[in-house]
Structures are given as structure tokens and as C-alpha cells.
Design a protein around this motif. Structure first.
Motif, short mmCIF file in Angstrom:
data_model
loop_
_atom_site.label_atom_id
_atom_site.label_comp_id
_atom_site.label_asym_id
_atom_site.label_seq_id
_atom_site.Cartn_x
_atom_site.Cartn_y
_atom_site.Cartn_z
N TRP A 46 -21.12 -5.48 -31.20
CA TRP A 46 -20.17 -6.73 -30.95
C TRP A 46 -20.60 -7.89 -31.26
CZ3 TRP A 46 -19.51 -10.61 -27.52
CH2 TRP A 46 -18.08 -11.35 -27.25
N LEU A 47 -21.90 -8.03 -30.94
CA LEU A 47 -22.77 -9.54 -31.17
C LEU A 47 -22.88 -9.67 -32.58
CD1 LEU A 47 -25.07 -9.67 -28.16
CD2 LEU A 47 -23.06 -11.16 -28.57
N GLY A 48 -22.90 -8.53 -33.49
CA GLY A 48 -23.25 -8.50 -34.75
C GLY A 48 -24.75 -8.61 -35.13
N LEU A 49 -25.40 -8.04 -34.09
CA LEU A 49 -26.93 -8.07 -34.39
C LEU A 49 -27.38 -6.57 -34.83
CD1 LEU A 49 -27.95 -10.13 -30.98
CD2 LEU A 49 -27.79 -10.72 -33.56
N CYS A 50 -26.56 -5.69 -35.23
CA CYS A 50 -26.90 -4.45 -35.75
C CYS A 50 -26.76 -4.37 -37.24
CB CYS A 50 -26.28 -3.36 -35.02
SG CYS A 50 -26.79 -3.26 -33.36
N LYS B 6 -20.01 -12.58 -32.69
CA LYS B 6 -19.47 -13.57 -31.98
C LYS B 6 -20.32 -14.76 -31.79
CE LYS B 6 -16.00 -10.98 -31.34
NZ LYS B 6 -14.74 -11.22 -32.10
N GLY B 7 -19.59 -15.92 -32.39
CA GLY B 7 -20.37 -17.04 -32.64
C GLY B 7 -21.53 -17.40 -31.67
N ARG B 8 -21.10 -18.17 -30.41
CA ARG B 8 -21.87 -18.89 -29.60
C ARG B 8 -22.93 -18.06 -29.01
NH1 ARG B 8 -19.70 -21.45 -25.33
NH2 ARG B 8 -21.46 -23.07 -25.52
N ALA B 9 -22.54 -16.85 -28.47
CA ALA B 9 -23.36 -15.91 -27.80
C ALA B 9 -24.68 -15.51 -28.82
CB ALA B 9 -22.81 -14.74 -27.23
N ALA B 10 -24.26 -14.92 -29.87
CA ALA B 10 -25.35 -14.43 -30.92
C ALA B 10 -26.07 -15.68 -31.48
CB ALA B 10 -24.53 -13.89 -32.13
N HIS B 11 -25.48 -16.95 -31.52
CA HIS B 11 -26.12 -17.97 -32.09
C HIS B 11 -27.16 -18.42 -30.88
CE1 HIS B 11 -27.22 -21.78 -34.01
NE2 HIS B 11 -26.91 -22.48 -33.00
N ALA B 12 -26.83 -18.29 -29.65
CA ALA B 12 -27.91 -18.58 -28.68
C ALA B 12 -28.86 -17.48 -28.36
CB ALA B 12 -27.24 -18.52 -27.23
N ILE C 66 -35.61 -12.71 -36.94
CA ILE C 66 -34.96 -13.48 -35.97
C ILE C 66 -33.56 -12.64 -35.46
CG2 ILE C 66 -33.42 -15.40 -35.38
CD1 ILE C 66 -35.42 -17.05 -37.29
N THR C 67 -33.09 -11.91 -36.33
CA THR C 67 -31.87 -11.24 -35.88
C THR C 67 -32.64 -9.87 -35.31
OG1 THR C 67 -30.63 -11.76 -38.12
CG2 THR C 67 -30.18 -9.77 -36.94
N ALA C 68 -33.55 -9.30 -35.69
CA ALA C 68 -34.04 -8.05 -34.96
C ALA C 68 -34.67 -8.61 -33.45
CB ALA C 68 -35.34 -7.65 -35.83
N THR C 69 -35.41 -9.93 -33.43
CA THR C 69 -35.82 -10.11 -31.88
C THR C 69 -34.66 -10.64 -31.18
OG1 THR C 69 -37.94 -11.19 -33.10
CG2 THR C 69 -37.35 -11.66 -30.80
N ALA C 70 -33.47 -11.11 -31.71
CA ALA C 70 -32.39 -11.47 -31.00
C ALA C 70 -31.55 -10.09 -30.58
CB ALA C 70 -31.33 -12.21 -32.03
N HIS C 71 -31.62 -8.99 -31.53
CA HIS C 71 -31.36 -7.72 -30.74
C HIS C 71 -32.05 -7.39 -29.65
CE1 HIS C 71 -31.23 -3.28 -31.20
NE2 HIS C 71 -29.81 -3.33 -31.54
N LYS C 72 -33.20 -7.43 -29.69
CA LYS C 72 -34.19 -7.03 -28.44
C LYS C 72 -33.80 -7.62 -27.16
CE LYS C 72 -38.29 -4.87 -29.71
NZ LYS C 72 -38.05 -3.85 -29.13
N LEU C 73 -33.59 -9.13 -27.59
CA LEU C 73 -33.08 -10.10 -26.54
C LEU C 73 -31.78 -9.45 -25.83
CD1 LEU C 73 -34.31 -13.56 -27.69
CD2 LEU C 73 -35.32 -12.13 -25.85
#
Length: 263
Positions: A134-138, A157-163, A195-202
Motif C-alpha cells: 500500500w505504501l508503494g515500497l514493494c 501514498k505520498g507523505r508516509a512513504a516520503h517520511a 533507499i527504497t529497500a531500507t524504507a521497506h525495512k523501516l
């Protein structure tokens, strides 16, 4: 007087700034500066009003259950002019029941953005895979005839994924497990994908914290290095078995003791 208001990080001396400000100012220039100052002060006033509204809303969302006190935490960065005037970390802890700022790279503003965008009820995402998708990190696999045409992540979803991406980028020099993971992925995939892969872990960590209340356990950089080594050893043993070989670990010889000097 204006030279005294210079930024503390400015390398020029007060006398040099004063000399640079000396000049002839026409009336329209002074009027423009006066209008800009009035607008800035009004913006600051409105920001204060919004901060009070956010603090009031968080108090209404406060959980009734008794929570253990928050352990003290040292600020990673200094106070910024636009930061809220209230204690964001404590307010979010009383609302969610977990300390999101305990995650490396996630400061108070990132945590506030996540709570404002995602809420506190994570049961609307059945699994962590639904949440990260849903966040677009996959990776968004597009297949045709059994072949993968593209695996680029879709726009989430913009702000959450951006954060989460900002939190991931701040780990570039971190000595933590996540920092080591980001640097390794950056050397393999490049900065954007890392960065996307690490954001996915977070995102996975945030989901388990908010959904199940699992305490986050910090790991050091050495733990990730050990995990990578064990994975490589496992791959080497598998490849050796496939080729009909057997690997054996070579033990380092113990250091020989030097003979004592003969008098």
C-alpha cells in the motif's frame, strides 16, 4: 543591529556583515522588506496555532492504560524553528503506546507524519506485505507470458512513504544494523533503490510495533556483517555440493610462542 542577527553558522564576522549591509536603500526596497517581515511573523503565528491544535488532538487520542515512563533519549539534531513547541515524542507515546523514535533514523517529525497519515489502527492491513505494498515500497512485478517486464515500485501514498524514505536516507552514516544494510544495498543497487529497500525495512518495523506492540531491539553494525558472512558461507557450501565438492573451514594456526632468550 542587523549584523547581530546573522546565523550562528555564518563564517563571516559581525563587522564584515555590517560592512556588506551598508548602502543606499530606496523606499520601495524598505517597503518590500517590511512586508516580508510582517508576512513571516504572521506565518509564525499561524504555525503556533496549528501546533496547539495538533497537541490538543493528540491529548484527545491519549490511551487510558497506564504506560511505563519513556527512557531519556538524546536529540540527534538541534531544535529547528518550525518544530512543534510541545513534546512530540511523549505525546505520540501516550497515543500509540510505543516509541516510534526508538527506530534508527525516525525522529519526532517522521513519527508525527506517520501517525497523522496512517493512524493507530493497523488492523486494516491484514499482513505486513499488504502494508508495504500500500505504501508503494514493494517491487511491482509486471509479467507477460511468464516473463517479468518490469519490477519498478509503483507510486505509493505520498507523505508516509516520503517520511520513511527520508528516515532511510538519514541512516547513511549510522553505525547500526540498518545503516550497514543501506550502505551495502547502495553499493549493489545504487542510492535510489537502496533507499527504497531500507524504507521497506523501516515500514515492516513500524507495522510490527503498531500492530502487535513488539518492542524494537536495536542491533549493531557487526550483527549485520555476521549475518552477511553466514549467508555467504551457506551459499558457498550449497554451490560446492552441487559441483560435487566438499568445503572445509581452514582454521588459522595459533601463534607460535617465541623461545625465551638464552642468557
Amino acid at each position: 543591529m542587523l549584523a547581530r542577527l546573522r546565523d550562528k553558522r555564518c563564517k563571516r564576522k559581525e563587522s564584515e556583515i555590517a560592512t556588506a549591509l551598508d548602502g543606499r536603500y530606496r523606499e520601495e526596497h524598505v517597503l518590500e522588506l517590511r512586508c516580508c517581515l510582517a508576512m513571516w511573523e504572521k506565518y509564525q503565528e499561524m504555525i503556533g496555532v496549528v501546533d496547539e491544535a495538533i497537541a490538543g488532538q493528540l491529548k484527545k487520542m491519549k490511551k487510558q492504560a497506564l504506560l511505563p515512563p519513556l527512557p531519556p533519549k538524546q536529540r540527534v539534531r538541534g531544535k529547528r524553528p518550525h518544530d512543534p513547541k510541545f513534546d512530540v515524542r511523549t505525546a505520540l507515546y501516550l497515543v500509540t503506546g510505543v516509541d516510534l523514535t526508538a527506530i534508527e533514523g525516525t525522529d519526532e517529525m517522521h513519527a508525527l507524519t506517520l501517525v497523522s497519515e496512517l493512524g493507530c489502527d493497523f488492523s486494516k492491513w491484514p499482513t505486513v506485505k499488504h502494508f508495504t505494498s500500500w505504501l508503494g515500497l514493494c517491487p511491482n512485478f509486471k509479467k507477460t507470458g511468464g516473463k517479468v517486464q518490469s519490477s519498478q515500485t509503483r507510486r505509493g501514498k505520498g507523505r508516509a512513504a516520503h517520511a520513511l524514505r527520508l528516515a532511510a536516507w538519514s541512516l547513511m552514516r549510522s553505525k547500526s544494523y540498518l545503516g550497514a544494510y543501506l550502505r551495502r544495498q547502495r553499493s549493489r543497487l545504487g542510492s535510489p533503490k537502496a533507499i527504497t529497500a531500507t524504507a521497506h525495512k523501516l515500514a515492516r518495523i513500524v507495522y510490527h510495533l503498531m500492530r502487535y506492540g513488539e518492542a524494537y531491539v536495536k542491533q549493531e553494525e557487526a550483527a549485520y556483517a555476521q549475518q552477511v558472512r553466514e549467508r555467504l558461507e551457506k551459499q558457498l557450501h550449497r554451490r560446492a555440493r552441487e559441483l560435487g565438492y566438499e568445503l572445509k573451514k581452514v582454521e588459522s594456526p595459533s601463534a607460535e610462542t617465541e623461545p625465551s632468550a638464552v642468557p
